[in-house]
Structures are given as structure tokens and as C-alpha cells.
Design a protein around this motif. Structure first.
Motif, short mmCIF file in Angstrom:
data_model
loop_
_atom_site.label_atom_id
_atom_site.label_comp_id
_atom_site.label_asym_id
_atom_site.label_seq_id
_atom_site.Cartn_x
_atom_site.Cartn_y
_atom_site.Cartn_z
N ALA A 1 0.83 -1.20 0.00
CA ALA A 1 0.00 0.00 0.00
C ALA A 1 0.87 1.25 0.00
N PRO A 2 0.31 2.39 -0.43
CA PRO A 2 1.06 3.64 -0.40
C PRO A 2 1.14 4.19 1.01
N LEU A 3 2.09 5.09 1.23
CA LEU A 3 2.19 5.79 2.50
C LEU A 3 0.88 6.50 2.83
N PRO A 4 0.37 6.34 4.03
CA PRO A 4 -0.78 7.15 4.43
C PRO A 4 -0.41 8.63 4.43
N GLY A 5 -1.34 9.46 4.02
CA GLY A 5 -1.11 10.90 4.07
C GLY A 5 -0.62 11.52 2.78
N LEU A 6 -0.51 10.73 1.70
CA LEU A 6 -0.14 11.33 0.41
C LEU A 6 -1.28 12.22 -0.08
N ALA B 1 -3.37 14.18 -3.31
CA ALA B 1 -3.93 13.60 -4.54
C ALA B 1 -2.88 13.47 -5.63
N ALA B 2 -2.02 14.49 -5.78
CA ALA B 2 -1.00 14.45 -6.82
C ALA B 2 0.04 13.36 -6.53
N GLU B 3 0.44 13.24 -5.26
CA GLU B 3 1.42 12.21 -4.88
C GLU B 3 0.83 10.81 -5.07
N PHE B 4 -0.42 10.65 -4.72
CA PHE B 4 -1.08 9.36 -4.89
C PHE B 4 -1.16 9.00 -6.38
N ALA B 5 -1.44 9.99 -7.23
CA ALA B 5 -1.48 9.73 -8.68
C ALA B 5 -0.11 9.31 -9.19
N ARG B 6 0.96 9.94 -8.68
CA ARG B 6 2.31 9.54 -9.07
C ARG B 6 2.61 8.11 -8.62
N PHE B 7 2.16 7.76 -7.41
CA PHE B 7 2.34 6.39 -6.92
C PHE B 7 1.66 5.40 -7.86
#
Length: 378
Positions: free
Chosen positions: A34-39, A41-47
Motif C-alpha cells: 500500500a502507499p504511505l498514508p497521508g499522500l 492527490a498528486a502524490e497518490f497519482a504519481r504512486f
């Protein structure tokens, strides 16, 4: 008096349970993959964009090979989830001369002796990459976890250097030293501490595992015996991977959450784990496997000033002849960057080469600077 049977399960349980942690604050950990909690929207899209590339199957038309180990990142980093480890072993070779100088045999493929060849290369009668003829040392390395590496990248150099004692000035027998890249940067990634950043680490994997050329390394590696690669064995134009692809893959690795800590479910195991944690410090394991460091300031809130329970000082240490093998650019045959014990409970093979599935045996194989801690454990 504690007996051997008391100490081994206590330390072992502490390693397995406590090393699963990554913070003593509200935890940034999440389920594996899973991705780091707290990303945001832009960081989550990059992930997610990086995750798609991480799972992409590369073909010779994309630039795969001609020598390669696997055709996608997630083929190796698969357990317990994408970003984890696998059963594969990377083979490395180097030349160590009489003065102790190490040549990683980069031009001849010594950094990663790849085990597969594309159909176009096999048509020339070349089926796998050979160990360079002038290699004097070889080594095998397991697939590393990628979980939580963004937090480790965010630890300031000064925090790492604070643990270094290259001349053993305090006389405790432990002389960890910082590895440096060819450009002089502090290297913290890789079993021999070869890479300073996740981008460098990712580019190395793309080139050495899949044979994909990049803007900073646009040339194909040599064929068997150091011969030039047959020109028709590689139809893709170079570089085969652009900077944007490398950055998205790096974002995926950077934003992978560390593995969650497992907490014992009954009082007896909690007591045993607490005893093991105290022993871990008392016998000297924590001198190299430093339990926590803290990240510096970051524009990414999820990485900003976080406590990381990595259980490593990220320095090179001499572990003695029993574990010695291939040398590295800035590491001797017996020198290894301290293993990151974070998430150890999710592993079933230990040490850099996975030579044992028994944690007690792994501890007892430590030598060199770890001799005193090993004997205290024994």
C-alpha cells in the motif's frame, strides 16, 4: 541465570516482532504494497502511475535484454506483496587485485550476471551471460524489500554520519563507515551501499535486471566473453527508458509504505518480546542495527520529520570471512551495509544471500565487527 533456551527465543521474537515496526509516532505503516498514508492527490497519482510501470511486462520491442533476469519489476519484488522480495538470487562478480582494489567489472557485466537472453540473442547461439573471465570473486544477493525506502531516503546524511566511527575511536571494535558513490555522495541503498538515491537505485535495477538503457547509460552491455552485442539482437532505439519513466518508477518506490508492526496477541509473547528487545540492546546488536532514525524536512508531508524504525545505521561494516564474497565499488569482500531489519517478520530467508532460513543461525554467522555481539548472544 538465563539459559541459551531463554535467550534465543527472546531475541528472535524481538527481531521478528519489533523489527516489523517503522515508527513510534502515529504509524505511517500500512498493509504490504500500500502507499504511505497521508499522500496528497498528486502524490497518490504519481504512486499509481509508477505502480503501473512496476507491473508492466517489457518485451524486446520495448528494449528488454538482450540479457535480462526478469521482464517486469514485480516479477522479483512479489512477496508478501508488490514491492517485496522473491526467490531469485542476483549473481555479481568482481576482480580484486593484490592491493585490495576492487574492479566491479561493469563493462563485462559483473554488476549483475544475468541469467536469460532474448530470442533474438539466442538465435546467435548466446543463451546466457557468462561470469567475466577475469573475475576473482562472486556473490549472490537476495531481492531486497522496497517497503519504506522513501523514509530511509529522507534521513539526513548527518544523522547517518553521527553513527560512523571509521577508525574505531571509541575502541568498541565497531568501525562503521559511510560508503560513497563515484560522485562522492553518501550511499545508503544496496547491500554493498552503491546508491545514494532511490532514482539511482531504480535506474540500476532497470539496467541490470532488465537490460533497459537509460539517458545516462545509453549503451547496451557486452555479449558473452566481452564481445560486442550483435546489432540485430536489440531492435529498440536507445535510450529505451526515458527520464520520466525512471521518475515515475522512483515515485512508486518512494511512496511505498513501510510494513506494519505485528503486536503479540498474548501476554506471554509480549513479555518475551520486551525481554528480547532489552537483550538486543544489552549484547550490542543495536550498535549497528540502530533501531530508529528520523527523517528531515520534506515537501512530502508523509515523509516530513518521521521516525523510522529501520534497525540499521546504513553504514558499511566488516562481518568477517564467513560472510565475505564479492567486493563493491566502495566495499571490501566482507563489508556490507547493515541489513535493514524493518519488516523481518515477512522474510523467510536471512543474510544478504539468503543462505539460511534459521534466524539463530543467521546471527551466529556474523563475525568481524559483530563478533562481540555474536558471542554475547551465544
Amino acid at each position: 541465570m538465563r539459559t541459551f533456551d531463554d535467550v534465543v527465543p527472546a531475541v528472535g521474537l524481538a527481531l521478528a516482532l519489533l523489527a516489523g515496526a517503522c515508527t513510534r509516532e502515529p504509524p505511517p505503516a500500512a498493509e504490504p504494497g500500500a502507499p504511505l498514508p497521508g499522500l496528497d492527490a498528486a502524490e497518490f497519482a504519481r504512486f499509481r502511475a509508477g505502480e503501473a510501470l512496476f507491473n508492466k511486462v517489457f518485451t524486446p520491442e520495448h528494449g528488454l535484454g538482450p540479457f535480462f533476469n526478469e521482464n517486469q519489476c514485480s516479477a522479483c519484488h512479489t512477496a508478501p506483496a508488490s514491492g517485496g522480495t522473491g526467490e531469485q538470487r542476483v549473481v555479481r562478480a568482481a576482480h580484486l587485485d593484490a592491493s585490495g582494489a576492487c574492479d566491479p567489472l561493469t563493462a563485462a557485466g559483473g554488476e549483475n550476471v544475468r541469467q536469460q537472453a532474448t530470442p533474438l540473442l539466442r538465435a546467435h547461439g548466446i543463451t546466457e551471460q557468462a561470469v567475466p573471465a577475469n573475475a576473482t570473486t562472486t556473490g549472490r544477493f537476495t531481492v531486497p524489500f522496497l517497503f519504506g525506502l522513501g523514509l530511509i531516503e529522507a534521513i539526513p546524511d548527518a544523522a547517518i554520519l553521527a553513527h560512523a566511527d571509521p577508525d574505531d575511536a571509541d575502541g568498541d571494535g565497531i568501525s562503521g563507515r559511510a560508503a560513497r558513490t563515484a560522485a562522492g555522495r553518501l550511499a545508503r541503498f544496496g547491500r554493498k551501499a552503491e546508491h545514494a538515491t532511490i532514482l539511482d537505485f531504480t535506474e540500476g535495477a532497470i539496467r541490470l535486471e532488465m537490460g533497459l538503457t537509460t539517458p545516462s547509460h545509453p549503451d547496451e552491455m557486452m555479449a558473452g566473453g566481452g564481445a560486442a552485442m550483435p546489432p540485430d539482437a536489440d531492435p529498440a532505439p536507445d535510450p529505451e527508458v526515458d527520464r520520466a519513466t525512471l521518475e515515475r518508477l522512483s515515485d512508486y518506490v518512494r511512496f511505498l509504505a513501510p510494513l506494519p508492526r505485528r503486536t503479540p496477541t498474548n501476554a506471554a509473547e509480549r513479555t518475551l518480546a520486551a525481554q528480547g528487545e532489552r537483550l538486543f540492546h544489552a549484547i550490542g546488536c543495536a550498535s549497528c542495527h540502530v533501531p530508529t532514525m528520523r527523517t528531515g524536512r520534506s515537501d512530502v508531508e508523509a515523509l516530513d520529520r518521521r521516525t523510522v524504525s529501520l534497525y540499521s545505521d546504513l553504514l558499511l561494516h566488516d562481518l568477517g570471512p564467513e560472510l565475505a564474497g564479492v567486493c563493491g565499488r566502495d566495499a571490501g569482500p566482507a563489508e556490507f551495509r547493515t541489513g535493514i531489519l524493518m519488516g523481518l517478520i515477512y522474510r523467510d530467508a536471512y543474510l544478504h544471500d539468503g543462505r539460511t532460513r534459521n534466524l539463530t543461525e543467521a546471527i551466529l554467522l556474523h563475525g568481524g565487527e559483530a563478533t562481540a555481539a555474536r558471542e554475547a548472544f551465544r
